[in-house]
Each structure stands twice: as C-alpha cells, then as structure tokens.
Design a protein around this motif. Structure first.
Motif, mmCIF file in Angstrom:
data_model
loop_
_atom_site.group_PDB
_atom_site.id
_atom_site.type_symbol
_atom_site.label_atom_id
_atom_site.label_comp_id
_atom_site.label_asym_id
_atom_site.label_seq_id
_atom_site.Cartn_x
_atom_site.Cartn_y
_atom_site.Cartn_z
ATOM 1 N N ARG A 119 37.440 32.994 37.214
ATOM 2 C CA ARG A 119 38.752 33.634 37.174
ATOM 3 C C ARG A 119 38.837 34.638 36.033
ATOM 4 N NH1 ARG A 119 43.071 33.799 34.568
ATOM 5 N NH2 ARG A 119 42.596 32.168 33.083
ATOM 6 N N ILE A 120 38.424 34.229 34.851
ATOM 7 C CA ILE A 120 38.481 35.098 33.672
ATOM 8 C C ILE A 120 37.547 36.290 33.843
ATOM 9 C CG2 ILE A 120 37.904 35.235 31.204
ATOM 10 C CD1 ILE A 120 38.896 32.254 31.071
ATOM 11 N N ALA A 121 36.333 36.042 34.306
ATOM 12 C CA ALA A 121 35.358 37.120 34.470
ATOM 13 C C ALA A 121 35.834 38.132 35.504
ATOM 14 C CB ALA A 121 33.998 36.553 34.863
ATOM 15 N N GLU A 122 36.373 37.658 36.622
ATOM 16 C CA GLU A 122 36.845 38.584 37.648
ATOM 17 C C GLU A 122 37.957 39.480 37.105
ATOM 18 O OE1 GLU A 122 37.860 38.634 42.367
ATOM 19 O OE2 GLU A 122 38.374 36.815 41.256
ATOM 20 N N ALA A 123 38.897 38.910 36.387
ATOM 21 C CA ALA A 123 39.982 39.699 35.794
ATOM 22 C C ALA A 123 39.429 40.702 34.785
ATOM 23 C CB ALA A 123 41.004 38.781 35.138
ATOM 24 N N THR A 124 38.472 40.269 33.985
ATOM 25 C CA THR A 124 37.876 41.140 32.976
ATOM 26 C C THR A 124 37.096 42.268 33.626
ATOM 27 O OG1 THR A 124 37.748 39.280 31.437
ATOM 28 C CG2 THR A 124 36.382 41.204 30.941
ATOM 29 N N LEU A 125 36.287 41.959 34.636
ATOM 30 C CA LEU A 125 35.513 42.988 35.331
ATOM 31 C C LEU A 125 36.430 43.982 36.036
ATOM 32 C CD1 LEU A 125 32.693 40.682 36.729
ATOM 33 C CD2 LEU A 125 32.438 42.430 34.930
ATOM 34 N N THR A 126 37.501 43.498 36.629
ATOM 35 C CA THR A 126 38.480 44.395 37.270
ATOM 36 C C THR A 126 39.100 45.341 36.245
ATOM 37 O OG1 THR A 126 38.944 42.757 38.994
ATOM 38 C CG2 THR A 126 40.626 44.453 38.613
#
Length: 132
Positions: A119-126
């Motif tokens: 969840r955190i990585a997806e938000a950060t990558l976005t």
C-alpha cells in the motif's frame, strides 16, 4: 573494522550518500527540522548508517535498497519505508523488484506487514510518477 577516517570525514561521506539516495531536498528538509534534542540521533544515523555502512564496497546501493525494503517491512516501519521506496527507485530498483521483496517478506515476516508495504509503496510510486 579498521578505518583511518575521522568522524567528520565519515559524516560528510554520509551526507553525500544520503543525498544521493534520498535526494538533497529530502535530506536538507530533514536536517533543517533537527532540534537540539534530536541532533545526536541525526548525527549518528548520518555518520554510521549512511557514512560507514552505505559507503561500503560489499553491496551496491540497489541491493542495499532492496534489503532495506525487506527489513522495514518486517519491522512495519511505514514512514521509513516510503522514504526508502523513493531511494530504491533512485538506485535503479524496478516496480517488479520492489513487489518481489514484499512478496518474499510476506512469507517470512507476515502478510499484514507486506500488505501495508504494498500500500505504501504503491502510493509512493504513484506520487513519484506525478512529480516526474
């Protein structure tokens, strides 16, 4: 470990490495928020984590980033994870490599921790892609 570096030299090497991985703006923002109370830990992290460990020759920065993602997932340290996802991208890690680290940690460290890291990585990558 034997070294002839002074604390100041190791600290300066740490600042350089920290900026290279996390970005100068992030590091300068972090250091500008240092209080007298938090100064000792910031100096320790910069000197030892970034100056003594990240500058070692045994592992390349990309591998160190992938290891950090696994460890931060295991420890469930979301704030630091987001910072190190950014650093992993800077160090050449792909989305697939980041995903694989989280899948690996799901099995060995726990599914809830890995789900949170996804969840955190997806938000950060976005967010990174919006800024690009």
């Amino acid at each position: 470990m034997t070294t002839s570096s002074t604390h100041d030299e190791t600290y300066r090497a740490g600042i350089e490495m920290r900026k290279a991985v996390l970005g100068a703006a992030h590091v300068e923002r972090s250091l500008s928020n240092v209080t007298e109370f938090s100064r000792p830990i910031q100096e320790l992290v910069t000197e030892y984590c970034w100056g003594a460990v990240w500058t070692r020759e045994g592992l390349d920065p990309k591998t160190r980033s992938l290891l950090n993602l696994a460890m931060l997932t295991t420890l469930n340290r979301g704030h630091e994870l987001a910072v190190h996802v950014r650093g992993a991208v800077t160090n050449g890690c792909t989305d697939q490599e980041i995903q694989e680290v989280f899948i690996q940690t799901a099995i060995y460290a726990g599914v809830p921790a890995a789900l949170e890291s996804f969840r955190i990585a997806e938000a950060t990558l976005t967010e990174l892609r919006k800024d690009a």
